[in-house]
Design an enzyme around this catalytic site. Structure first.
Site, PDB file in Angstrom:
ATOM      1  N   TYR A   1       3.666  -8.030   0.906  1.00  0.00           N
ATOM      2  CA  TYR A   1       3.563  -6.703   0.297  1.00  0.00           C
ATOM      3  C   TYR A   1       4.348  -5.732   1.166  1.00  0.00           C
ATOM      4  O   TYR A   1       4.243  -5.750   2.400  1.00  0.00           O
ATOM      5  CB  TYR A   1       2.089  -6.263   0.244  1.00  0.00           C
ATOM      6  CG  TYR A   1       1.901  -4.822  -0.175  1.00  0.00           C
ATOM      7  CD1 TYR A   1       1.596  -4.512  -1.492  1.00  0.00           C
ATOM      8  CD2 TYR A   1       2.063  -3.779   0.737  1.00  0.00           C
ATOM      9  CE1 TYR A   1       1.448  -3.199  -1.899  1.00  0.00           C
ATOM     10  CE2 TYR A   1       1.923  -2.457   0.337  1.00  0.00           C
ATOM     11  CZ  TYR A   1       1.615  -2.176  -0.977  1.00  0.00           C
ATOM     12  OH  TYR A   1       1.480  -0.872  -1.375  1.00  0.00           O
TER      13      TYR A   1
ATOM     14  N   GLU B   1       7.241   0.584  -4.012  1.00  0.00           N
ATOM     15  CA  GLU B   1       6.443  -0.580  -3.615  1.00  0.00           C
ATOM     16  C   GLU B   1       7.044  -1.874  -4.153  1.00  0.00           C
ATOM     17  O   GLU B   1       7.491  -1.931  -5.296  1.00  0.00           O
ATOM     18  CB  GLU B   1       5.024  -0.402  -4.162  1.00  0.00           C
ATOM     19  CG  GLU B   1       4.074  -1.541  -3.834  1.00  0.00           C
ATOM     20  CD  GLU B   1       2.738  -1.399  -4.591  1.00  0.00           C
ATOM     21  OE1 GLU B   1       1.854  -0.685  -4.094  1.00  0.00           O
ATOM     22  OE2 GLU B   1       2.594  -1.994  -5.659  1.00  0.00           O
TER      23      GLU B   1
END
Ligand code: GDP
Ligand code: MN
Length: 381
Positions: free
Chosen positions: A101, A188
């Site tokens: 992530y 993101e």
């Protein structure tokens, strides 16, 4: 403004981030054609503005164009977290060895951008934050951005391998450009995938743009072009008004968000339904008032209009003059009820008095004005 994955990936691609080729499709047939053109295994992905699409059945692999057709058909029939799926992204599939992530966002308490990195990618980061917060690395970035050596140092403990570290660092530097040049609130990548061959890829993309920077990004228009904004909201946005369309028939104009909300409440309180929330902000110039009246007047469900102004810095007579001038500019089809209070309210009401009729009524209190506006809406419908 939140971007769909396919839009965010287009943005990423412009900055040289490694995203796999793909195209958005609105029908199973289109999805099949895209899959055929891409060749090989593809992923069919629901384009809705929520996370957790994978878990909800909105992300599926397809090995043939025919399978892409079927998966697209199934996914286009889904409603994910209340949002109907209208489009799917059909994109080349990757083999995944690891999922990380990576994101950049604004840390408001530190007043700095924040890079977040986790070895636990693929799943919701909120979930990781709750169950294993120590697995999230947080790095407040200097305002002029990460240096290449800092980016490498960030990934080194996690990835070890020099080639992977180099690719990931390069991705962070490019993501920084997306975030800072692009005026993002959030950029993101989840998962940031590592393939068995040692390639690092952005398999998902989430971007939230800072609407306050809209004035310097004419190119953002292409992102909204497709969105089904309420036409009233689009019109209001073009005029710079804070407007939210609602279901009722009493059009509202108030100055300040708090008063606008209280106005919605009181209309409900006396048995009516607001057609909108509209905050014209601090000033109540003729121009702003005319714009607000135009937006409300164009809404066919509006049967009466309630203007609720509490003069503060803006004086009552200026507001009244603004309303009178606005009425000269716009031909209004619904009766208007005005409640004017605050600084120099007396003088303001005096000005309005000369223009009063059964189409323009002034009431001294919010409650009376709300009752009158609701009654007029009932009579008119
Ligand atoms: P989200 O659930 O809304 O965040 O959607 P994602 O795009 O992140 O996809 C969810 C999951 O699907 C990912 O975490 C991956 O495990 C899987 N996935 C997405 N793209 C691919 C791909 O190209 N290949 C494979 N094998 N899995 C993928
Ligand atoms: Mn994801």
């Amino acid at each position: 403004m939140n971007l769909h994955e396919y839009q965010a990936k287009e943005l990423f691609a412009r900055y040289g981030l490694p995203v796999l080729p793909g195209q958005v499709a609105q029908t199973p047939e289109e999805a099949r054609d895209v899959a055929a053109a891409l060749g090989g295994t593809v992923v069919v992905k629901a384009q809705v503005l929520v996370g957790g699409r994978g878990k909800a059945g909105g992300v599926k692999l397809a090995h043939t164009p025919e399978e892409a057709f079927e998966k697209a058909r199934d996914i286009l029939a889904l409603t994910i977290k209340g949002l109907p799926v209208r489009r799917v992204l059909v994109t080349q599939a990757a083999d995944i060895a690891r999922e990380l992530y990576l994101s950049i966002l604004l840390d408001r308490s530190r007043k700095l951008p924040l890079v977040m990195l986790s070895a636990e990618g693929g799943v919701d980061i909120e979930e990781v934050a709750r169950t294993a917060p120590e697995k999230i690395v947080k790095w407040p970035v200097p305002l002029d951005g990460p240096r290449p050596y800092q980016a490498r140092a960030l990934f080194k403990p996690l990835l070890k391998d020099g080639k992977l570290v180099q690719q990931a660092a390069d991705i962070l530097l490019k993501l920084w450009r997306v975030w800072s040049d692009g005026d993002c609130q959030l950029a993101e990548i989840n998962p940031l995938a590592i393939t068995p061959e040692g390639k690092v890829l952005a398999l998902d993309a989430k971007v939230s743009l800072d609407d306050n920077a809209r004035f310097r990004h004419p190119e953002w228009d292409e992102f909204t072009g497709l969105e089904k904004l309420d036409p009233r909201e689009r019109e209001a946005a073009e005029r710079g008004l804070q407007y939210v369309g609602l279901e009722g028939d009493v059009g509202l104009i108030a100055n300040g968000a708090g008063l606008a909300m209280a106005t919605c409440d009181i209309v409900h309180e006396v048995g009516g339904k607001p057609a909108n929330f509209l905050d014209i902000g601090g000033g109540a110039s003729a121009q702003v008032m005319a714009s607000a009246l135009e937006v409300i007047n164009n809404d066919p469900s509006v049967k009466s209009i309630f203007i609720n102004i509490f003069g503060g810095i803006t004086k009552g007579e200026e507001v009244a003059n603004g309303i009178v001038q606005a009425l000269e500019q716009v031909d209004i089809s619904s009766p208007i009820v005005i409640r004017l209070d605050g600084t120099n309210a007396e003088q303001g009401r005096e000005i309005l008095k000369a223009h009063e009729s059964d189409r323009l009524v002034s009431k001294p209190t919010m409650l009376e004005a709300a009752r009158t506006a609701v009654e007029l809406a009932k009579v008119n419908s």
